[in-house]
Design a protein around this motif. Structure first.
Motif, mmCIF file in Angstrom:
data_model
loop_
_atom_site.group_PDB
_atom_site.id
_atom_site.type_symbol
_atom_site.label_atom_id
_atom_site.label_comp_id
_atom_site.label_asym_id
_atom_site.label_seq_id
_atom_site.Cartn_x
_atom_site.Cartn_y
_atom_site.Cartn_z
ATOM 1 N N ALA A 153 0.744 -1.078 -0.058
ATOM 2 C CA ALA A 153 -0.046 0.044 0.037
ATOM 3 C C ALA A 153 0.726 1.320 -0.012
ATOM 4 N N LEU A 154 1.973 1.354 0.693
ATOM 5 C CA LEU A 154 2.711 2.336 0.839
ATOM 6 C C LEU A 154 3.506 2.611 -0.507
ATOM 7 N N ALA A 155 3.879 1.582 -1.272
ATOM 8 C CA ALA A 155 4.384 1.668 -2.692
ATOM 9 C C ALA A 155 3.440 2.529 -3.575
ATOM 10 N N ASP A 156 2.300 1.800 -3.273
ATOM 11 C CA ASP A 156 1.052 2.256 -4.319
ATOM 12 C C ASP A 156 0.824 3.837 -4.088
ATOM 13 N N ALA A 157 1.183 4.245 -2.857
ATOM 14 C CA ALA A 157 0.670 5.306 -2.505
ATOM 15 C C ALA A 157 2.037 6.575 -3.045
ATOM 16 N N GLY A 158 2.996 5.909 -3.402
ATOM 17 C CA GLY A 158 4.024 6.721 -4.097
ATOM 18 C C GLY A 158 5.215 7.005 -3.371
ATOM 19 N N PHE A 159 5.311 6.323 -2.039
ATOM 20 C CA PHE A 159 6.441 6.485 -1.286
ATOM 21 C C PHE A 159 7.766 5.742 -1.997
ATOM 22 N N SER A 160 8.946 6.277 -1.739
ATOM 23 C CA SER A 160 10.046 5.944 -2.142
ATOM 24 C C SER A 160 10.458 4.692 -0.964
ATOM 25 N N GLU A 161 11.083 3.469 -1.673
ATOM 26 C CA GLU A 161 11.445 2.437 -0.641
ATOM 27 C C GLU A 161 12.502 3.152 0.361
ATOM 28 N N ASP A 162 13.296 4.137 0.189
ATOM 29 C CA ASP A 162 14.132 4.674 1.115
ATOM 30 C C ASP A 162 13.269 5.455 2.398
ATOM 31 N N PHE A 163 12.383 6.091 1.962
ATOM 32 C CA PHE A 163 11.377 6.681 2.889
ATOM 33 C C PHE A 163 10.732 5.669 3.707
ATOM 34 N N VAL A 164 10.403 4.499 2.983
ATOM 35 C CA VAL A 164 9.616 3.614 3.748
ATOM 36 C C VAL A 164 10.572 2.922 4.830
ATOM 37 N N GLU A 165 11.721 2.598 4.472
ATOM 38 C CA GLU A 165 12.750 2.232 5.312
ATOM 39 C C GLU A 165 13.386 2.910 6.287
ATOM 40 N N THR A 166 13.156 4.236 5.943
ATOM 41 C CA THR A 166 13.597 5.088 7.059
ATOM 42 C C THR A 166 12.727 5.567 7.981
ATOM 43 N N PHE A 167 11.406 5.716 7.656
ATOM 44 C CA PHE A 167 10.391 6.195 8.811
ATOM 45 C C PHE A 167 9.282 5.090 8.876
ATOM 46 N N PHE A 168 8.648 4.598 7.907
ATOM 47 C CA PHE A 168 7.275 3.791 8.103
ATOM 48 C C PHE A 168 7.729 2.267 8.895
ATOM 49 N N ARG A 169 8.932 1.836 8.209
ATOM 50 C CA ARG A 169 9.281 0.448 8.649
ATOM 51 C C ARG A 169 9.635 0.303 10.272
ATOM 52 N N PRO A 170 10.454 1.277 10.730
ATOM 53 C CA PRO A 170 10.896 1.311 12.220
ATOM 54 C C PRO A 170 9.614 1.871 13.016
ATOM 55 N N PHE A 171 8.787 2.788 12.443
ATOM 56 C CA PHE A 171 7.750 3.325 13.304
ATOM 57 C C PHE A 171 6.577 2.540 13.465
ATOM 58 N N LEU A 172 6.006 1.804 12.211
ATOM 59 C CA LEU A 172 5.187 0.566 12.270
ATOM 60 C C LEU A 172 5.411 -0.623 13.065
ATOM 61 N N ALA A 173 6.697 -0.800 12.993
ATOM 62 C CA ALA A 173 7.187 -2.001 13.559
ATOM 63 C C ALA A 173 6.897 -1.965 15.162
ATOM 64 N N GLY A 174 6.805 -0.897 15.844
ATOM 65 C CA GLY A 174 6.244 -0.771 17.307
ATOM 66 C C GLY A 174 4.712 -0.738 17.156
ATOM 67 N N VAL A 175 4.097 -0.328 16.157
ATOM 68 C CA VAL A 175 2.354 -0.105 16.089
ATOM 69 C C VAL A 175 1.943 -1.707 16.002
ATOM 70 N N PHE A 176 2.813 -2.492 14.951
ATOM 71 C CA PHE A 176 2.276 -3.862 14.354
ATOM 72 C C PHE A 176 2.779 -4.739 15.197
ATOM 73 N N LEU A 177 3.924 -4.350 16.062
ATOM 74 C CA LEU A 177 4.552 -5.671 16.556
ATOM 75 C C LEU A 177 5.285 -6.584 15.419
#
Length: 417
Positions: A153-177
């Protein structure tokens, strides 16, 4: 408080977590005689608070979201004496800290990221678009979307892989476990929506104040703690070697206990998390902000006493750090090394205060994921909890409310138990 009910309830609810408390409240409000049985010495289930070494610590790192519909419907928010986190996170990277905040509340921070070259224009645009849709689009649109993983979904929304790895992946890891972004995009969109529409807070007396308030609203005699249920019978439940009769039984426990009580129920896969609490003489981060790590050596960390100073009785700071699974002593030592880098502090002097591992802290929510399911299991038997909806306080409360509705509908139908 109302007068005590008689000893022959219409409905027996097993488990006084959020789902069980909501179910019991709605059934009692409808005029049924209800008994809520809890195995532990207090209500709350996973939502529980301890007093340890002069500090307030919760059963794992938890936050309270003010935007949840069930929360607004059931709780007196001012009575919880909530204090907020910063609307954003700090990300520890190999090149230093990156601050990402809610663009609807702190737009200047977003402009600073762009002009400073820390975030690409395409990612800032995608971030704003995602947030705008979360704020303005109806929830029904989220439910109607074909379900994919959050990463897709994040890729479809237009986010770069770099931003996903920098922000979404570490942040959401704590939300989703989980740190692979394999969680349902439907759930992600609802979480993002709730975060933007509400405020993430902590109650003054710890997260346990939430179920305590829910329990206080029940009629006298409904809740019985230290009452573990060992089995269900055709006419009720077995507690302490004796049978307690009831017309209907609602199992509002965690997934593993529900599977034991309801043979044939498939237990939901769950996520395990461990939270480490350390006492520190001086706060390593003088702001109420969550800190995450791009290398994902921990899920998240924060200075809880910056959010709620009352969590400490002697003026020392309390640092909470969560990690996936149940780390070994060597792995915990590595976490302290990572925290020293993230905070820029000497963690060798940090005093361990408490350590809690929560198994099945959240259900695994991989796609395709139904956002809610019926609680009916068999005639006169119901099962509810966040593992039957979404892994959140909202999901647990909503599942309990659904169980109450279905019990009421069935008991009014001729020929039901």
């Amino acid at each position: 408080m109302a007068e005590a009910q008689d000893d022959r309830p219409d409905v027996m609810v097993i488990g006084a977590g959020a789902a069980g408390l909501a179910c019991a409240a709605d059934l009692a409000a409808a005029g049924l005689r209800v008994r809520l049985l809890e195995a532990e010495d207090t209500v709350g289930g996973r939502i529980r608070t301890y007093r340890v070494a002069g500090f307030t610590t919760d059963r794992g790192f938890q936050v309270f979201n003010t935007s949840y519909p069930q929360v607004k419907h059931r709780l007196d928010l001012p009575a919880l004496r909530l204090r907020p986190f910063t609307p954003g996170v700090l990300v520890h990277t190999d090149g230093g800290r990156l601050r990402l905040t809610d663009p609807t509340r702190r737009p200047r921070d977003g402009i600073g990221l762009l002009t400073g070259g820390q975030v690409k224009p395409r990612d800032l645009l995608a971030f704003g678009t995602l947030s705008a849709h979360a704020l303005l689009a109806p929830a029904s649109r989220v439910r109607a979307r074909p379900d994919v993983t959050t990463r897709a979904a994040l890729a479809d929304a237009g986010f770069s892989e770099d931003f996903v790895e920098t922000f979404f992946r570490p942040f959401l890891a704590g939300v989703f476990l989980e740190d692979s972004l394999e969680t349902s995009a439907r759930f992600f969109h609802l979480v993002w929506r709730s975060m933007l529409r509400g405020t993430l807070c902590l109650p003054l007396d710890g997260i346990g104040a939430v179920p305590a308030q829910l329990a206080a609203g029940l009629p006298s005699g409904v809740v019985r703690t230290l009452s573990p249920v060992s089995a269900l019978t055709p006419g009720g439940v077995v507690v302490g070697g004796g049978e307690l009769p009831a017309r209907a039984v609602v199992v509002a426990t965690g997934t593993a206990a529900a599977a034991r009580l309801l043979p044939g129920l498939e237990p939901a896969a769950g996520r395990t998390v461990t939270t480490l609490y350390h006492a520190v003489e001086r706060s390593p981060l003088p702001e109420p902000t969550l800190l995450v790590d791009t290398r994902r050596r921990f899920l998240n960390t924060c200075v809880l006493t910056e959010v709620q100073p009352g969590y400490s009785r002697d003026g020392r700071s309390l640092v909470s750090t969560s990690v996936l699974g149940a780390p070994t002593p060597a792995e915990e030592a590595a976490v302290l090394t990572a925290l020293a880098e993230a905070y820029g502090a000497d963690t060798a002097t940090w005093e361990p205060v408490h350590r809690v591992t929560v198994r099945n802290a959240l259900p695994a929510m991989t796609p395709p994921m139904p956002l809610t399911r019926t609680t009916r299991y068999a005639p006169g038997r119901y099962v509810c909890g966040d593992h039957r909806a979404t892994g959140s306080l909202q999901g647990a409360l909503a599942s309990g409310a659904r169980a109450a509705r279905e019990v009421l509908a069935d008991l009014k139908t001729p020929g039901t138990p």
